[in-house]
Write a protein that holds these residues in place. Structure first.
Motif, short mmCIF file in Angstrom:
data_model
loop_
_atom_site.label_atom_id
_atom_site.label_comp_id
_atom_site.label_asym_id
_atom_site.label_seq_id
_atom_site.Cartn_x
_atom_site.Cartn_y
_atom_site.Cartn_z
N VAL A 55 -0.90 3.92 4.81
CA VAL A 55 -0.65 4.45 3.47
C VAL A 55 -1.66 3.76 2.57
O VAL A 55 -1.62 2.53 2.41
CB VAL A 55 0.79 4.17 2.99
N ASP A 56 -2.60 4.53 2.03
CA ASP A 56 -3.70 3.96 1.25
C ASP A 56 -3.49 4.14 -0.24
O ASP A 56 -3.30 5.27 -0.72
CB ASP A 56 -5.02 4.62 1.64
N LEU A 57 -3.53 3.05 -0.96
CA LEU A 57 -3.45 3.07 -2.43
C LEU A 57 -4.88 3.09 -2.98
O LEU A 57 -5.71 2.27 -2.58
CB LEU A 57 -2.72 1.83 -2.94
N THR A 58 -5.16 4.04 -3.84
CA THR A 58 -6.49 4.17 -4.43
C THR A 58 -6.39 4.34 -5.94
O THR A 58 -5.33 4.72 -6.45
CB THR A 58 -7.24 5.40 -3.86
N SER A 59 -7.50 4.07 -6.61
CA SER A 59 -7.50 4.36 -8.04
C SER A 59 -7.77 5.86 -8.21
O SER A 59 -8.32 6.51 -7.32
CB SER A 59 -8.56 3.54 -8.76
N TRP A 80 -1.46 7.18 -4.14
CA TRP A 80 -1.51 6.74 -2.74
C TRP A 80 -1.28 7.95 -1.85
O TRP A 80 -0.75 8.97 -2.28
CB TRP A 80 -0.50 5.63 -2.44
N GLN A 81 -1.75 7.82 -0.63
CA GLN A 81 -1.59 8.91 0.33
C GLN A 81 -1.27 8.34 1.69
O GLN A 81 -1.90 7.37 2.13
CB GLN A 81 -2.86 9.74 0.40
N ARG A 86 -3.46 -1.29 1.44
CA ARG A 86 -3.12 -0.47 2.60
C ARG A 86 -1.81 -0.97 3.19
O ARG A 86 -1.64 -2.16 3.39
CB ARG A 86 -4.27 -0.58 3.60
N TYR A 87 -0.90 -0.02 3.42
CA TYR A 87 0.39 -0.36 4.02
C TYR A 87 0.50 0.34 5.35
O TYR A 87 -0.07 1.42 5.55
CB TYR A 87 1.53 0.05 3.09
N ASN A 128 2.00 -1.67 -10.36
CA ASN A 128 3.04 -2.29 -9.55
C ASN A 128 3.98 -1.24 -8.96
O ASN A 128 4.39 -1.35 -7.80
CB ASN A 128 3.85 -3.30 -10.37
N LYS A 129 4.30 -0.24 -9.75
CA LYS A 129 5.16 0.84 -9.26
C LYS A 129 4.46 1.59 -8.13
O LYS A 129 5.09 1.95 -7.14
CB LYS A 129 5.52 1.79 -10.40
N ALA A 130 3.15 1.81 -8.29
CA ALA A 130 2.40 2.50 -7.24
C ALA A 130 2.44 1.70 -5.93
O ALA A 130 2.68 2.25 -4.86
CB ALA A 130 0.95 2.73 -7.68
N HIS A 131 2.23 0.38 -6.05
CA HIS A 131 2.31 -0.49 -4.87
C HIS A 131 3.71 -0.42 -4.24
O HIS A 131 3.86 -0.28 -3.03
CB HIS A 131 2.01 -1.94 -5.25
N ASN A 132 4.72 -0.53 -5.08
CA ASN A 132 6.09 -0.54 -4.57
C ASN A 132 6.44 0.78 -3.87
O ASN A 132 7.06 0.78 -2.81
CB ASN A 132 7.09 -0.79 -5.71
N ASP A 133 6.02 1.89 -4.48
CA ASP A 133 6.33 3.20 -3.89
C ASP A 133 5.59 3.39 -2.57
O ASP A 133 6.14 3.93 -1.61
CB ASP A 133 5.95 4.32 -4.87
N ALA A 134 4.32 2.96 -2.52
CA ALA A 134 3.53 3.09 -1.30
C ALA A 134 4.15 2.23 -0.19
O ALA A 134 4.28 2.66 0.96
CB ALA A 134 2.08 2.67 -1.54
N ASN A 135 4.56 1.04 -0.57
CA ASN A 135 5.18 0.13 0.40
C ASN A 135 6.50 0.70 0.90
O ASN A 135 6.79 0.65 2.10
CB ASN A 135 5.39 -1.23 -0.28
#
Ligand SMILES: [Zn+2]
Length: 102
Positions: free
Chosen positions: A26-30, A57-58, A17-18, A81-88
């Motif tokens: 901003v929540d990252l989910t599978s 993520w949303q 969560r960011y 990692n890309k998903a984390h980076n984009d969400a962040n």
């Protein structure tokens, strides 16, 4: 002890969560989806479709959904990692505030 927005329980399935500048999450989910990308990942495709556990993520403030392209495709399993980076990155740029809960 005071309760804080970031100390509350996360919704089920949230992996990370960011926090936006405005205080929204901003929540990252599978995300399970079908793809014809091979296990090697982009750009390798085959004519065989398979089900994978990728990521998305949303932003709960502005409703932006994370995607690797304009078609709204989720992130492949090896793109965590890309998903984390984009969400962040979205959280850092987004100034949306949390929606009222009622
Ligand atoms: Zn946002």
């Amino acid at each position: 002890m005071s309760s804080t927005a970031w100390a509350t329980d996360w919704p089920e399935g949230v992996l990370a969560r960011y926090l936006t500048a405005g205080g929204a999450h901003v929540d990252l989910t599978s995300r399970r989806f079908r793809t014809n990308y091979t296990a090697q990942g982009r750009p390798y495709v085959s004519d065989h479709w398979r089900e994978v556990d990728g990521f998305t993520w949303q932003c709960r403030g502005c409703d932006t959904r994370g995607s690797v392209n304009a078609f709204g495709d989720p992130y492949l399993p090896d793109e965590r990692n890309k998903a984390h980076n984009d969400a962040n990155r979205h959280a850092a740029e987004c100034r949306s505030m949390p929606r009222p809960t009622r």
